[in-house]
Design an enzyme around this catalytic site. Structure first.
Site, PDB file in Angstrom:
ATOM      1  N   LYS A 121       4.657  -0.698 -14.139  1.00 45.36           N
ATOM      2  CA  LYS A 121       3.998  -1.070 -12.886  1.00 45.36           C
ATOM      3  C   LYS A 121       4.207  -2.560 -12.574  1.00 45.36           C
ATOM      4  O   LYS A 121       4.611  -2.936 -11.477  1.00 45.36           O
ATOM      5  CB  LYS A 121       2.490  -0.764 -12.966  1.00 45.36           C
ATOM      6  CG  LYS A 121       1.780  -0.982 -11.655  1.00 45.36           C
ATOM      7  CD  LYS A 121       0.283  -0.921 -11.794  1.00 45.36           C
ATOM      8  CE  LYS A 121      -0.229  -2.192 -12.414  1.00 45.36           C
ATOM      9  NZ  LYS A 121      -1.679  -2.294 -12.487  1.00 45.36           N
ATOM     10  N   ASP A 139      -0.433   1.852  -8.901  1.00 47.78           N
ATOM     11  CA  ASP A 139      -1.693   1.387  -9.492  1.00 47.78           C
ATOM     12  C   ASP A 139      -2.783   2.408  -9.165  1.00 47.78           C
ATOM     13  O   ASP A 139      -2.502   3.484  -8.625  1.00 47.78           O
ATOM     14  CB  ASP A 139      -2.052  -0.027  -8.982  1.00 47.78           C
ATOM     15  CG  ASP A 139      -2.518  -0.005  -7.532  1.00 47.78           C
ATOM     16  OD1 ASP A 139      -2.392   1.039  -6.867  1.00 47.78           O
ATOM     17  OD2 ASP A 139      -3.019  -1.041  -7.064  1.00 47.78           O
TER      18      ASP A 139
END
Ligand code: SF4
Length: 218
Positions: A121, A139
Site C-alpha cells: 500500500k 487502504d
C-alpha cells in the site's frame, strides 16, 4: 457486483463530489512523502501532518535519520501510534536508501517494497503520488467503499480488491480513482455513519438501500 461501466460511472460521480481529491499528507519531495506515508500506518493523515513540519525541518536527508540516536527520533514522533517501530523503520529505510539508491527514493513499487516498513500500500502511494505511476493503494476507505458499492466481493482480501479495481478501471485513472475512493470514504461513505440518504450512488448501492430499509423498519 457492479459492472465495469457502473464502476467507472461511480468513480466519475465521486470525482464530481470531490474534485479536490488528492494526497492529504503534506510533503515537498518524494523522501518526505515516503516518511509521511510510513508514519501514517494505523494513524490519521491529520495527525501525521501535525508532526511532520517539525520533523521535516530537522531531518532533511536520509543521512539525518541514520545519524540521530534512536531514542531522539522516537521522541520526535512519539505522538504517532507505533512510534517505536516506525522510528526503527525510518532509520533502516534511510540506511537502505543511502546504500542501495544513492540516497534517492526508488520509483518502482518492487524496489520500494524492499524498504523497511514499506508494504504494498505504501509503495503504491509513493510510486503514484511522487512519480505519477498508475497505482491503486487499498487502504481502509478504499476497501470499505469498494465492498459496500459491490465493486468487489465482501470476502475479498486487500490484494483482490486492488486487482478488481485495476481490472474495472482504465489504467490512466487508477491514481485519481485511489484519491476519489479515499475522499468518498473519509467524508461521505464513512465507516460508522455513511450518508446514504443523500448519496448520489444510492441507486446502484445495495448496501445503502439495505441500510435505509432497515432504518425505516426500526
Ligand atoms: S449509498 Fe450509503 S453505503 Fe452506498 S456508497 Fe452511498 S453512502 Fe456508501
Amino acid at each position: 457486483m457492479l459492472s465495469k461501466k457502473d464502476t467507472q460511472q461511480a468513480l466519475q460521480t465521486m470525482g464530481e463530489l470531490f474534485p479536490e481529491a488528492e494526497c492529504e499528507l503534506v510533503h515537498n519531495n518524494p523522501f518526505e512523502l515516503l516518511v509521511a506515508v510510513v508514519l501514517s500506518a494505523q494513524c490519521t493523515d491529520a495527525l501525521v501532518n501535525k508532526v511532520t513540519p517539525h520533523l521535516f525541518a530537522k531531518y532533511k536527508e536520509p543521512e539525518d535519520y541514520t545519524l540521530v540516536p534512536l531514542e531522539e527520533l522516537e521522541q520526535d514522533i512519539r505522538s504517532i501510534g507505533l512510534f517505536r517501530n516506525k522510528a526503527k523503520n525510518l532509520k533502516k529505510l534511510s540506511q537502505s536508501l543511502i546504500e542501495n539508491h544513492a540516497g534517492m527514493v526508488p520509483k518502482t513499487r518492487e524496489e520500494l517494497e524492499e524498504l523497511a516498513g514499506v508494504g504494498r500500500k505504501t509503495a503504491n502511494v509513493v510510486t503514484s503520488v511522487a512519480f505519477g505511476r498508475p497505482a491503486i493503494a487499498v487502504d481502509t476507505h478504499v476497501e470499505r467503499v469498494s465492498k459496500r458499492l459491490g465493486i468487489c466481493r465482501w470476502k475479498d482480501n486487500v490484494r483482490q480488491v486492488e486487482e478488481t479495481l485495476m481490472r474495472k478501471l482504465p489504467e490512466e485513472e487508477w491514481s485519481a480513482s485511489h484519491h476519489r475512493l479515499i475522499f468518498f470514504g473519509r467524508y461521505h461513505c464513512k465507516a460508522a455513519s455513511p450518508k446514504c440518504e443523500s448519496c448520489p450512488l444510492l441507486e446502484m448501492c445495495r448496501e445503502g438501500q439495505k441500510r435505509l430499509k432497515a432504518k425505516v423498519r426500526s
